[in-house]
Design an enzyme around this catalytic site. Structure first.
Site, PDB file in Angstrom:
ATOM      1  N   ASP B  26       0.815  -1.107  -0.115  1.00 31.40           N
ATOM      2  CA  ASP B  26      -0.045   0.087   0.085  1.00 31.40           C
ATOM      3  C   ASP B  26       0.848   1.148  -0.143  1.00 31.40           C
ATOM      4  O   ASP B  26       1.565   1.570   1.052  1.00 31.40           O
ATOM      5  CB  ASP B  26      -0.938  -0.168   1.333  1.00 31.40           C
ATOM      6  CG  ASP B  26      -1.627   1.168   1.334  1.00 31.40           C
ATOM      7  OD1 ASP B  26      -1.671   2.102   0.622  1.00 31.40           O
ATOM      8  OD2 ASP B  26      -2.485   1.282   2.258  1.00 31.40           O
ATOM      9  N   LYS B  87       3.213  11.191  -3.379  1.00 28.59           N
ATOM     10  CA  LYS B  87       2.139  10.618  -3.998  1.00 28.59           C
ATOM     11  C   LYS B  87       1.185  11.702  -4.568  1.00 28.59           C
ATOM     12  O   LYS B  87       0.625  11.318  -5.666  1.00 28.59           O
ATOM     13  CB  LYS B  87       1.227   9.445  -3.038  1.00 28.59           C
ATOM     14  CG  LYS B  87       0.322   8.747  -3.880  1.00 28.59           C
ATOM     15  CD  LYS B  87      -0.486   7.984  -2.522  1.00 28.59           C
ATOM     16  CE  LYS B  87      -1.458   7.059  -3.165  1.00 28.59           C
ATOM     17  NZ  LYS B  87      -2.419   6.382  -2.350  1.00 28.59           N
ATOM     18  N   GLU B 184      -7.504   0.601  -4.525  1.00 27.19           N
ATOM     19  CA  GLU B 184      -7.346   0.661  -2.794  1.00 27.19           C
ATOM     20  C   GLU B 184      -8.824   0.189  -2.192  1.00 27.19           C
ATOM     21  O   GLU B 184      -8.777  -0.727  -1.463  1.00 27.19           O
ATOM     22  CB  GLU B 184      -7.147   1.897  -2.241  1.00 27.19           C
ATOM     23  CG  GLU B 184      -5.529   1.877  -2.542  1.00 27.19           C
ATOM     24  CD  GLU B 184      -5.029   3.592  -2.147  1.00 27.19           C
ATOM     25  OE1 GLU B 184      -5.793   4.365  -1.725  1.00 27.19           O
ATOM     26  OE2 GLU B 184      -3.921   3.879  -2.519  1.00 27.19           O
ATOM     27  N   ASP B 206     -13.046   5.498   1.353  1.00 25.98           N
ATOM     28  CA  ASP B 206     -11.860   5.349   1.559  1.00 25.98           C
ATOM     29  C   ASP B 206     -11.245   6.851   1.675  1.00 25.98           C
ATOM     30  O   ASP B 206     -10.839   7.499   0.696  1.00 25.98           O
ATOM     31  CB  ASP B 206     -11.188   4.688   0.458  1.00 25.98           C
ATOM     32  CG  ASP B 206      -9.623   4.441   0.738  1.00 25.98           C
ATOM     33  OD1 ASP B 206      -9.001   5.208   1.587  1.00 25.98           O
ATOM     34  OD2 ASP B 206      -9.025   3.692   0.012  1.00 25.98           O
TER      35      ASP B 206
END
Lengths: 176, 622
Positions: B26, B87, B184, B206
């Site tokens: 992850d 990211k 995800e 999420d």
């Protein structure tokens, strides 16, 4: 399997407008279980490449057959009939009805109870769609003039677009 | 140190189901994790200090990159060389980033790829992500005691093509064998084993540090079918911190210059206060600057007021996803909360209110995505799993191309099940036109100028004819990772052109090669050894796969001569794998075997499809 495969044969279903969509979905899952690239990641490269191709065709086939309008267009194409190449709609009554519905949709935000008005028009459109889908069922049961089927398909395209716009408006009303 | 070559007995067939090492990663905005399956149970792996969460922070020093907690500790002290939240930067061009103040010195002069100026020179966000991935892979390989045969890396469902490509590139730079990019929310659904719990429609909410995703899934017989996905790749807990920091600046009466100088410190305090408010009703905050000190209290009510607009934004996206999925809120059986930011009580409250159901929070929201990725990695690498799961995901954004007047023609609408191929036929606009410019865009808007440009390429050599006579078929292909490929062909003449869409924001092929070579120069022998082991793993995979296949249907699908030819090629690869010290030689031997087996594999795959529905008369009875 090639991309010219017959979608009905792929799912081993009769080539008809009335299909069992639950059965379609069950078979879709079975076919994807067999052919999805995730099932072949540890295999040789040829298998991975073919898995990808097969999975693409199965996805396209499933989504075509699942949606009644796409299914009708596909069935017609198997008979060499192309609604997208047919003359545009001449039906004055239908066009007037569409204009009225579009005006009604545009006026909803100014209504006293926009949510209720939005609900109302969505129900109206759904009824119109159901009626046209029944027309198609009738046509496929006893096919007559291709132009009739083409006109019904074109009308459904209008109605689905309108339904989409009505749903978008409803979502926006919810946010306000 | 020398490595002892393993020599197996000449006639011994390799173990068909040798356990292969697989890991799920992850790669998060604020922290990253690696997980693997041990005795069938997924678990995240801790570092030497017992920490599972690796802060996604890299500090570049002249002694090499430092990843994780040590880098984060230096973030305030050495902000210019310490990259946090990389990211958030990947997949964007320098120009796009310059519009937002990201707090780093950018250099976008070389190409559109943004570069961060550090003490070791220019560093791309992709390299930063690669360094994080490398650190996690090393952790996994040390813990498991061997080289990873396959990994699954998770990405936000709403990541676009450019961001997915950048993630793939980062994995390549890190030298990781990637089996799949996994969304995800889908990973979280897998970790919860929702398929075993309840059939029906579920929502995965999420909210991470820097991204928000909502996925609506239908679960049936072990098939996870994503119906719709939505999100925001620039909205997350970091924005909560920003809102709190802005409030502190306002309360303390700081000028914008003072605030900018204290930025990292303010954000750190904001985060601490936010986390404390999940346990208590108020938290102390303090601002110390050259001209004074301000002390205050952040109450939970104040926090709620600050973050409510952000939460509302996520709920708007939920509404859109429900509409796209064609389902109502009442149809949702269960809601799963994923991502550290769902620890914030207000988020839980609002989501529960919106879906009118208590969300599932049994699994650690920080770890659940990595756990799901580990399950999928184990299955994709070919280890027996005991459960028969299939994930069917969708593309999050519409893909299309530019037509006359700057309008977008959508070829693949958003929320189309992957993998998919769609084609459309176009024609020339002018008499005698011999070239066609193909401009690939992504987004929901009508005009090209409002969408994201992904790539441009030209189809040349179209035979000159009158306008509208040429037939140019443009095909879009999106694979299971969500990566796009576009090809165009003129049907009369057969001329064609195709590209794997390489966004201008990404690393060019040349840049990747250069970066890889740099690392090879640093450790040439190490690299060669690694490549050889990689090819050996590969060869073993191919041998295992073919032995298993032949045992299954070799008899039925091959005549004696064909079988003999394949057996010879298998033996040759086996021998090469045992004897060679050259990765290249082994790679060629694998390709040779593939060639010999191509027809057999094709027959096998076609039989596979035909037989899948055999015996379906049984289900007709139901």
């Amino acid at each position: 399997m090639s991309d010219t495969a017959n979608y009905f044969e792929l799912f081993q279903l009769p080539a008809s407008f009335d299909i069992d969509t639950d059965k379609l979905t069950r078979r879709y899952h079975i076919l994807q279980r067999a052919s999805h690239p995730d099932r072949h990641t540890h295999s040789v490269e040829t298998a991975q490449r073919l898995a990808l191709q097969h999975a693409m065709i199965i996805n396209e086939a499933y989504h075509t057959l699942k949606d009644p309008l796409q299914r009708a267009i596909y069935l017609l194409s198997l008979q060499g009939i192309r609604p997208d190449e047919a003359d545009s709609i001449q039906d004055g009554v239908f066009l007037m009805e569409q204009m009225a519905l579009r005006e009604e949709l545009a006026g909803i935000p100014q209504q006293a109870d926009p949510a209720a008005a939005s609900d109302h028009i969505q129900k109206t459109i759904q009824v119109l769609i159901t009626t046209r889908l029944n027309d198609l069922t009738g046509w496929f049961a006893a096919p007559d003039e291709p132009a009739v089927a083409c006109a019904t398909v074109q009308k459904l395209q209008f109605l689905y677009k309108l339904q989409q716009e009505a749903a978008t408006l409803a979502t926006h009303l919810n946010e306000a | 140190m020398s490595r002892l070559l393993q020599i197996s007995e000449p006639d011994a067939t390799p173990e068909p189901h040798q356990h292969r090492l697989a890991a799920g990663i992850d790669l998060g905005t604020t922290h990253s994790l690696v997980a693997t399956l041990r005795s069938g149970v997924p678990d995240t792996l801790p570092d030497g200090q017992g920490q599972h969460l690796l802060p996604s922070v890299v500090r570049y020093t002249t002694q090499g990159p430092v990843v994780g907690a040590a880098a984060r500790a230096a973030a305030t002290r050495d902000p210019q060389n310490t990259i946090v939240s990389a990211k958030r930067l990947i997949g964007y061009t320098a120009e796009q980033l310059a519009q937002n103040n990201i707090g780093y010195e950018l250099d976008g002069s070389e190409n559109a790829m943004p570069m961060l100026r550090t003490v070791v020179g220019l560093v791309s966000p992709v390299t930063v992500c690669a360094d994080i991935l490398k650190s996690l892979a090393e952790r996994a390989e040390t813990t498991l005691g061997g080289q990873l045969a396959g990994t699954v890396i998770t990405v936000p469902a709403y990541f676009d093509d450019a961001q997915r490509q950048a993630t793939r590139d980062a994995a390549r730079l890190a030298g990781l064998p990637v089996l799949r990019l996994l969304n995800e929310p889908t990973a979280a659904a897998l970790a919860y084993g929702l398929d075993r719990a309840t059939a029906g429609i579920h929502a995965i909410y999420d909210l991470g540090g820097g991204t928000f995703d909502i996925s609506i899934l239908r679960l049936h017989d072990g098939v996870f079918e994503v119906l719709a996905t939505g999100g925001d790749t620039a909205l997350g807990g970091d924005d909560f911190d920003q809102a709190i920091a802005d409030w502190m600046v306002c309360q303390a009466g700081l000028t914008s210059d003072q605030a900018a100088a204290l930025r990292r410190n303010l954000l750190q305090q904001a985060r601490t206060a936010k986390e404390a408010l999940s346990e208590q009703d108020s938290a102390p905050v303090q601002v110390t600057w050259t001209k004074g000190v301000w002390r205050g209290e952040l109450s939970r009510a104040q926090l709620d007021e600050l973050i409510d607009p952000l939460i509302r934004q996520t709920l708007r996206t939920c509404r859109q996803a429900l509409q796209d999925a064609g389902v109502n809120r009442q149809d949702i059986a269960q809601v799963v909360l994923v991502g550290g930011s769902t620890r914030t009580l207000r988020v839980r409250e609002q989501v529960a209110g919106f879906f009118d159901t208590m969300p599932l929070t049994d699994l650690d929201p920080d770890r659940v995505v990595a756990l799901g990725a580990a399950i999928q990695a184990n299955s994709l690498v070919g280890n027996p799993t005991g459960q028969d799961v299939l994930l069917l995901d969708v593309n999050p954004l519409s893909l299309g191309l530019e037509t006359m007047g700057g309008l977008v023609e959508k070829i693949i609408p958003r929320n189309t099940t992957l993998p998919i191929a769609r084609a459309q036929t176009f024609t020339t606009a002018k008499d005698g036109q011999t070239a066609l410019s193909v401009h690939v865009v992504q987004g929901e808007r009508e005009y090209v100028s409002d969408c994201r440009s992904l790539a441009r390429f030209e189809l040349r050599g179209i035979p000159p004819r009158v306008a509208g006579a040429a037939r140019i078929r443009v095909t879009f292909t999106v694979d299971a990772d969500g990566l796009l490929q576009v090809s165009a062909a003129e049907q009369g003449s057969g001329i064609s052109a195709d590209i794997t869409v390489k966004p201008s924001s990404g690393l060019s092929e040349a840049a990747i090669t250069r970066l890889l070579q740099d690392s090879i120069e640093h450790a040439a022998e190490d690299m060669a050894a690694r490549q050889l082991i990689e090819q050996k793993v590969n060869a073993q995979r191919v041998l295992d796969a073919l032995h298993a296949a032949l045992a299954d249907d070799g008899e039925a699908l091959l005549d004696t001569a064909e079988r003999a030819q394949i057996d010879t090629a298998l033996a040759e690869l086996q021998a090469t794998a045992e004897q060679t010290r050259e990765a290249g030689e082994l790679k060629a031997a694998i390709a040779a075997l593939e060639q010999v087996c191509a027809l057999y594999v094709e027959r096998r795959m076609n039989t596979n499809i035909r037989q899948a529905l055999a015996g379906q008369s049984v289900d007709d009875i139901h």
